[in-house]
Design a protein around this motif. Structure first.
Motif, PDB file in Angstrom:
ATOM      1  N   GLY A  64      -1.602   3.418  15.936  1.00 57.16           N
ATOM      2  CA  GLY A  64      -2.095   2.513  14.911  1.00 57.16           C
ATOM      3  C   GLY A  64      -1.871   3.004  13.504  1.00 57.16           C
ATOM      4  O   GLY A  64      -2.022   4.180  13.205  1.00 57.16           O
ATOM      5  N   SER A  65      -1.475   2.067  12.631  1.00 55.97           N
ATOM      6  CA  SER A  65      -1.241   2.407  11.233  1.00 55.97           C
ATOM      7  C   SER A  65      -1.308   1.132  10.398  1.00 55.97           C
ATOM      8  O   SER A  65      -1.754   0.092  10.875  1.00 55.97           O
ATOM      9  CB  SER A  65       0.108   3.101  11.078  1.00 55.97           C
ATOM     10  N   MET A  66      -0.864   1.213   9.145  1.00 55.62           N
ATOM     11  CA  MET A  66      -0.887   0.058   8.263  1.00 55.62           C
ATOM     12  C   MET A  66       0.045  -1.041   8.780  1.00 55.62           C
ATOM     13  O   MET A  66       1.083  -0.765   9.376  1.00 55.62           O
ATOM     14  CB  MET A  66      -0.474   0.455   6.848  1.00 55.62           C
ATOM     15  N   ALA A  67      -0.341  -2.291   8.546  1.00 58.25           N
ATOM     16  CA  ALA A  67       0.467  -3.435   8.977  1.00 58.25           C
ATOM     17  C   ALA A  67       0.341  -4.532   7.918  1.00 58.25           C
ATOM     18  O   ALA A  67      -0.395  -4.380   6.938  1.00 58.25           O
ATOM     19  CB  ALA A  67      -0.021  -3.934  10.332  1.00 58.25           C
ATOM     20  N   TYR A  68       1.070  -5.623   8.114  1.00 58.21           N
ATOM     21  CA  TYR A  68       1.030  -6.751   7.182  1.00 58.21           C
ATOM     22  C   TYR A  68       0.387  -7.958   7.849  1.00 58.21           C
ATOM     23  O   TYR A  68       0.564  -8.198   9.044  1.00 58.21           O
ATOM     24  CB  TYR A  68       2.438  -7.134   6.721  1.00 58.21           C
ATOM     25  N   ALA A  69      -0.343  -8.730   7.047  1.00 58.25           N
ATOM     26  CA  ALA A  69      -0.962  -9.944   7.562  1.00 58.25           C
ATOM     27  C   ALA A  69      -0.889 -11.037   6.503  1.00 58.25           C
ATOM     28  O   ALA A  69      -0.871 -10.764   5.294  1.00 58.25           O
ATOM     29  CB  ALA A  69      -2.415  -9.677   7.947  1.00 58.25           C
ATOM     30  N   GLY A  80       3.566  -4.468  11.873  1.00 59.44           N
ATOM     31  CA  GLY A  80       3.664  -3.257  11.072  1.00 59.44           C
ATOM     32  C   GLY A  80       5.077  -2.704  11.045  1.00 59.44           C
ATOM     33  O   GLY A  80       5.873  -2.977  11.943  1.00 59.44           O
ATOM     34  N   ALA A  81       5.356  -1.906  10.024  1.00 58.21           N
ATOM     35  CA  ALA A  81       6.656  -1.238   9.922  1.00 58.21           C
ATOM     36  C   ALA A  81       6.597   0.181  10.466  1.00 58.21           C
ATOM     37  O   ALA A  81       7.610   0.759  10.820  1.00 58.21           O
ATOM     38  CB  ALA A  81       7.117  -1.202   8.468  1.00 58.21           C
ATOM     39  N   MET A  82       5.396   0.737  10.483  1.00 60.08           N
ATOM     40  CA  MET A  82       5.263   2.123  10.924  1.00 60.08           C
ATOM     41  C   MET A  82       4.179   2.247  11.988  1.00 60.08           C
ATOM     42  O   MET A  82       3.252   1.457  12.056  1.00 60.08           O
ATOM     43  CB  MET A  82       4.911   3.026   9.738  1.00 60.08           C
ATOM     44  N   GLU A  83       4.349   3.233  12.836  1.00 66.27           N
ATOM     45  CA  GLU A  83       3.336   3.593  13.821  1.00 66.27           C
ATOM     46  C   GLU A  83       2.756   4.950  13.423  1.00 66.27           C
ATOM     47  O   GLU A  83       3.087   5.492  12.359  1.00 66.27           O
ATOM     48  CB  GLU A  83       3.954   3.660  15.231  1.00 66.27           C
ATOM     49  N   ALA A  84       1.888   5.465  14.274  1.00 70.13           N
ATOM     50  CA  ALA A  84       1.351   6.810  14.089  1.00 70.13           C
ATOM     51  C   ALA A  84       1.021   7.367  15.467  1.00 70.13           C
ATOM     52  O   ALA A  84       0.985   6.623  16.454  1.00 70.13           O
ATOM     53  CB  ALA A  84       0.101   6.790  13.216  1.00 70.13           C
ATOM     54  N   HIS A 126       0.863  -1.181   0.000  1.00 65.86           N
ATOM     55  CA  HIS A 126       0.000   0.000   0.000  1.00 65.86           C
ATOM     56  C   HIS A 126       0.895   1.225   0.000  1.00 65.86           C
ATOM     57  O   HIS A 126       1.940   1.246   0.645  1.00 65.86           O
ATOM     58  CB  HIS A 126      -0.860  -0.061   1.265  1.00 65.86           C
ATOM     59  N   GLN A 127       0.531   2.229  -0.720  1.00 65.58           N
ATOM     60  CA  GLN A 127       1.373   3.418  -0.732  1.00 65.58           C
ATOM     61  C   GLN A 127       0.537   4.669  -0.899  1.00 65.58           C
ATOM     62  O   GLN A 127      -0.579   4.642  -1.395  1.00 65.58           O
ATOM     63  CB  GLN A 127       2.376   3.354  -1.860  1.00 65.58           C
ATOM     64  N   THR A 128       1.092   5.771  -0.419  1.00 68.46           N
ATOM     65  CA  THR A 128       0.458   7.057  -0.655  1.00 68.46           C
ATOM     66  C   THR A 128       1.397   7.991  -1.402  1.00 68.46           C
ATOM     67  O   THR A 128       1.046   9.136  -1.636  1.00 68.46           O
ATOM     68  CB  THR A 128       0.034   7.721   0.665  1.00 68.46           C
ATOM     69  N   GLY A 129       2.591   7.514  -1.760  1.00 65.66           N
ATOM     70  CA  GLY A 129       3.528   8.385  -2.463  1.00 65.66           C
ATOM     71  C   GLY A 129       4.656   7.586  -3.096  1.00 65.66           C
ATOM     72  O   GLY A 129       4.909   6.433  -2.752  1.00 65.66           O
ATOM     73  N   GLU A 130       5.348   8.211  -4.037  1.00 68.49           N
ATOM     74  CA  GLU A 130       6.409   7.539  -4.790  1.00 68.49           C
ATOM     75  C   GLU A 130       7.574   7.126  -3.894  1.00 68.49           C
ATOM     76  O   GLU A 130       8.141   6.042  -4.050  1.00 68.49           O
ATOM     77  CB  GLU A 130       6.898   8.469  -5.904  1.00 68.49           C
ATOM     78  N   ASP A 131       7.948   7.986  -2.957  1.00 72.55           N
ATOM     79  CA  ASP A 131       9.069   7.655  -2.069  1.00 72.55           C
ATOM     80  C   ASP A 131       8.780   6.389  -1.274  1.00 72.55           C
ATOM     81  O   ASP A 131       9.666   5.554  -1.055  1.00 72.55           O
ATOM     82  CB  ASP A 131       9.352   8.816  -1.105  1.00 72.55           C
ATOM     83  N   VAL A 191       0.428 -12.345   1.235  1.00 70.77           N
ATOM     84  CA  VAL A 191       0.614 -11.331   2.278  1.00 70.77           C
ATOM     85  C   VAL A 191       0.026 -10.023   1.764  1.00 70.77           C
ATOM     86  O   VAL A 191       0.209  -9.674   0.596  1.00 70.77           O
ATOM     87  CB  VAL A 191       2.108 -11.129   2.611  1.00 70.77           C
ATOM     88  N   MET A 192      -0.665  -9.319   2.648  1.00 65.22           N
ATOM     89  CA  MET A 192      -1.207  -8.023   2.224  1.00 65.22           C
ATOM     90  C   MET A 192      -1.149  -7.023   3.370  1.00 65.22           C
ATOM     91  O   MET A 192      -1.083  -7.403   4.543  1.00 65.22           O
ATOM     92  CB  MET A 192      -2.653  -8.159   1.743  1.00 65.22           C
ATOM     93  N   ALA A 193      -1.141  -5.760   2.985  1.00 63.43           N
ATOM     94  CA  ALA A 193      -1.187  -4.695   3.977  1.00 63.43           C
ATOM     95  C   ALA A 193      -2.633  -4.507   4.430  1.00 63.43           C
ATOM     96  O   ALA A 193      -3.555  -4.577   3.616  1.00 63.43           O
ATOM     97  CB  ALA A 193      -0.643  -3.406   3.387  1.00 63.43           C
ATOM     98  N   VAL A 194      -2.818  -4.300   5.728  1.00 64.18           N
ATOM     99  CA  VAL A 194      -4.141  -4.041   6.292  1.00 64.18           C
ATOM    100  C   VAL A 194      -4.030  -2.859   7.251  1.00 64.18           C
ATOM    101  O   VAL A 194      -2.966  -2.581   7.795  1.00 64.18           O
ATOM    102  CB  VAL A 194      -4.709  -5.257   7.051  1.00 64.18           C
ATOM    103  N   ASP A 195      -5.128  -2.173   7.450  1.00 63.78           N
ATOM    104  CA  ASP A 195      -5.132  -1.061   8.394  1.00 63.78           C
ATOM    105  C   ASP A 195      -5.299  -1.615   9.804  1.00 63.78           C
ATOM    106  O   ASP A 195      -6.192  -2.429  10.060  1.00 63.78           O
ATOM    107  CB  ASP A 195      -6.268  -0.095   8.049  1.00 63.78           C
ATOM    108  N   GLY A 196      -4.443  -1.175  10.729  1.00 64.94           N
ATOM    109  CA  GLY A 196      -4.347  -1.754  12.054  1.00 64.94           C
ATOM    110  C   GLY A 196      -5.649  -2.030  12.784  1.00 64.94           C
ATOM    111  O   GLY A 196      -5.890  -3.155  13.239  1.00 64.94           O
ATOM    112  N   PRO A 197      -6.555  -1.041  12.930  1.00 62.75           N
ATOM    113  CA  PRO A 197      -7.752  -1.288  13.730  1.00 62.75           C
ATOM    114  C   PRO A 197      -8.733  -2.279  13.120  1.00 62.75           C
ATOM    115  O   PRO A 197      -9.693  -2.675  13.775  1.00 62.75           O
ATOM    116  CB  PRO A 197      -8.382   0.115  13.839  1.00 62.75           C
ATOM    117  N   TYR A 198      -8.495  -2.689  11.874  1.00 63.37           N
ATOM    118  CA  TYR A 198      -9.420  -3.612  11.213  1.00 63.37           C
ATOM    119  C   TYR A 198      -8.890  -5.052  11.185  1.00 63.37           C
ATOM    120  O   TYR A 198      -9.502  -5.926  10.580  1.00 63.37           O
ATOM    121  CB  TYR A 198      -9.719  -3.114   9.803  1.00 63.37           C
ATOM    122  N   VAL A 199      -7.753  -5.277  11.857  1.00 65.91           N
ATOM    123  CA  VAL A 199      -7.194  -6.626  11.918  1.00 65.91           C
ATOM    124  C   VAL A 199      -8.214  -7.605  12.486  1.00 65.91           C
ATOM    125  O   VAL A 199      -8.374  -8.733  11.989  1.00 65.91           O
ATOM    126  CB  VAL A 199      -5.898  -6.621  12.764  1.00 65.91           C
TER     127      VAL A 199
END
Length: 451
Positions: free
Chosen positions: A334-339, A174-178, A69-74, A124-132
């Protein structure tokens, strides 16, 4: 602003999961209307290609499909580099990745919904944390505990494990928090003679936030921005629920079976009435401009990590304080994670990929690309900026006060109920009356998950 989408992408897909997990459809239609008004899916999965540089040799034992999942090129480039490195390191596993561009609306969720219908979810897919919990309850993803040892688990900040756990089993990493910090305009606080907090220990109380917001409010400037322009959705729960937790309340019972007595508890009502008072005092507006804080039209702002980026880009002389508190110091998380999906035939290899994408090196790389805080404790220590103000505030919150949103398959309805209540408070409506209506609505949803 675009990083807000890290909080939003799970809404539509989980509404679909909720509908699939129950024989009742009437309530689902009623409840989904408040989120987007759209939930159109087809059996066509639309994803973007990822131009990785390491080709499969054909000798690998395992091929994994991976949706990122991405929101930008970087951000995408960082993922590609990590996937290439994984493929180079593993002779027996090859990862084919596809990226879903997050348009801040429903592109990512639509793709997952379509794959659910077609039965071709990736390994494997990215999921939004609170919806795990919703994915887990629906049997879309599988627990990974047997592939994660205690030492590996201990390397993540506690909130990452908390958001990835449902019914005592770990489902995501997840790789990132918020987080949400109290940003401030240094020049305006200096002018008003207001001393900012520079650590968790010195965090402002609710009373101090109210008092200082009043001092900073003028005829042409608000004292505080709560980013109500993000709309009535996940942001209001992400940003606002810690007010309840800080006051000793909860959105739902600990066992996740009821909200009556929790969502309408005296602690929750008091927190929402505090919000009501902020608006009644005129220190915050429910219709701020998108750049209100960055343009100096609000002196304070409760915002996510992305505000640091936009404030810096705007040339604002800004600082960061901890989230205000009442009794207990807590902060959003909470942020994006992998499952790993239940479609995979190679769960152990899939978890190996998850661990690779969330190890210290990966979390540092993703943090640098996105501006989001890393999910590994050691990454904070090895990123110099997080050991200095203002970024040390974000680090302290993630490690010391982060509080994950409730893990319940009814989360889509619960979060909408809280957001509707928060919004009603901002409009000056009777909080108790609105919350009671929302309690009945969530209780009906919870009954769908009773055995």
């Amino acid at each position: 602003m675009k990083k807000l989408s890290y909080l939003l992408t799970g809404v539509l897909v989980v509404l679909m999961l909720a509908a699939c997990s129950s024989d009742s459809s009437a309530n689902s239609e009623e409840d989904s209307s408040g989120s987007s008004g759209e939930n159109q899916t087809s059996d066509t999965v639309e994803t973007g290609s990822v131009d990785t540089s390491v080709e499969a040799t054909g000798d690998e034992d395992v091929l994994l499909d991976f949706w990122i999942h991405q929101t930008g090129e970087d951000e995408t480039n960082a993922y590609i580099e990590l996937i290439d490195a994984f493929n180079k390191e593993h002779d027996d596993i090859h990862v084919n990745a596809e990226v879903i561009i997050d348009d801040g609306a429903s592109a990512y969720s639509d793709s997952i919904n379509a794959a659910l219908v077609a039965g071709n979810l990736p390994d494997v897919m990215a999921v939004d944390g609170p919806y795990v919990s919703s994915f887990a309850e629906a049997g879309v993803i599988q627990p990974i505990d047997k592939y994660i040892d205690k030492e590996t688990k201990s390397q993540y900040v506690d909130s990452i494990i908390q958001q990835g756990t449902y019914n005592g089993k770990l489902y995501s990493l997840g790789a990132m928090e918020a987080s949400v910090m109290l940003y401030y305009n240094k020049d305006l606080l200096d002018e008003a003679g207001i001393e900012p907090a520079d650590s968790i220990e010195g965090a402002w109380t609710w009373d101090e936030l109210m008092e200082n917001s009043k001092k900073l409010t003028t005829e042409d400037r608000y004292g505080l921005n709560l980013f109500m322009n993000y709309g009535v959705g996940e942001w209001l729960t992400f940003m606002g629920a810690p007010l309840v937790w800080s006051n000793g309340g909860a959105l739902i019972s600990e066992d996740g079976t009821k909200v009556d007595g929790y969502l309408n508890s005296p602690e929750t009502i008091e927190a929402l009435n505090y919000v009501k008072d902020l608006f009644a005092e005129g220190v915050v507006t429910d219709s701020p401009g998108e750049m209100q804080f960055e343009e100096g039209n609000a002196a304070l702002a409760l915002g996510g990590p992305w505000i640091a980026v936009s404030a810096e880009d705007a040339g604002l002389n800004w600082g960061m304080m901890p989230y205000p508190y009442k009794d207990e110091k807590v902060s959003p998380s909470g942020s994006m994670a992998y499952a790993v999906t239940n479609n995979t035939e190679n769960p152990e290899a899939a978890v190996e990929l998850m661990k690779w994408m969330t190890n210290e090196e990966a979390t540092i790389k993703i943090s640098k690309a996105t501006g989001m805080p890393p999910a590994q404790k050691s990454a904070f220590e090895n990123m110099e900026k997080f050991n200095e103000l203002p970024w040390s505030i974000m680090k302290e919150q993630v490690i010391q006060t982060a509080h994950a949103r409730p893990a319940t398959p009814a989360y889509p309805v619960l979060t909408d109920a809280f957001a509707q209540s928060f919004h009603a408070a901002s409009l000056g409506e009777d909080v108790e009356s609105v919350v009671e209506q929302q309690v009945q609505r969530v209780e009906r949803e919870l009954k769908r998950f009773e055995e």
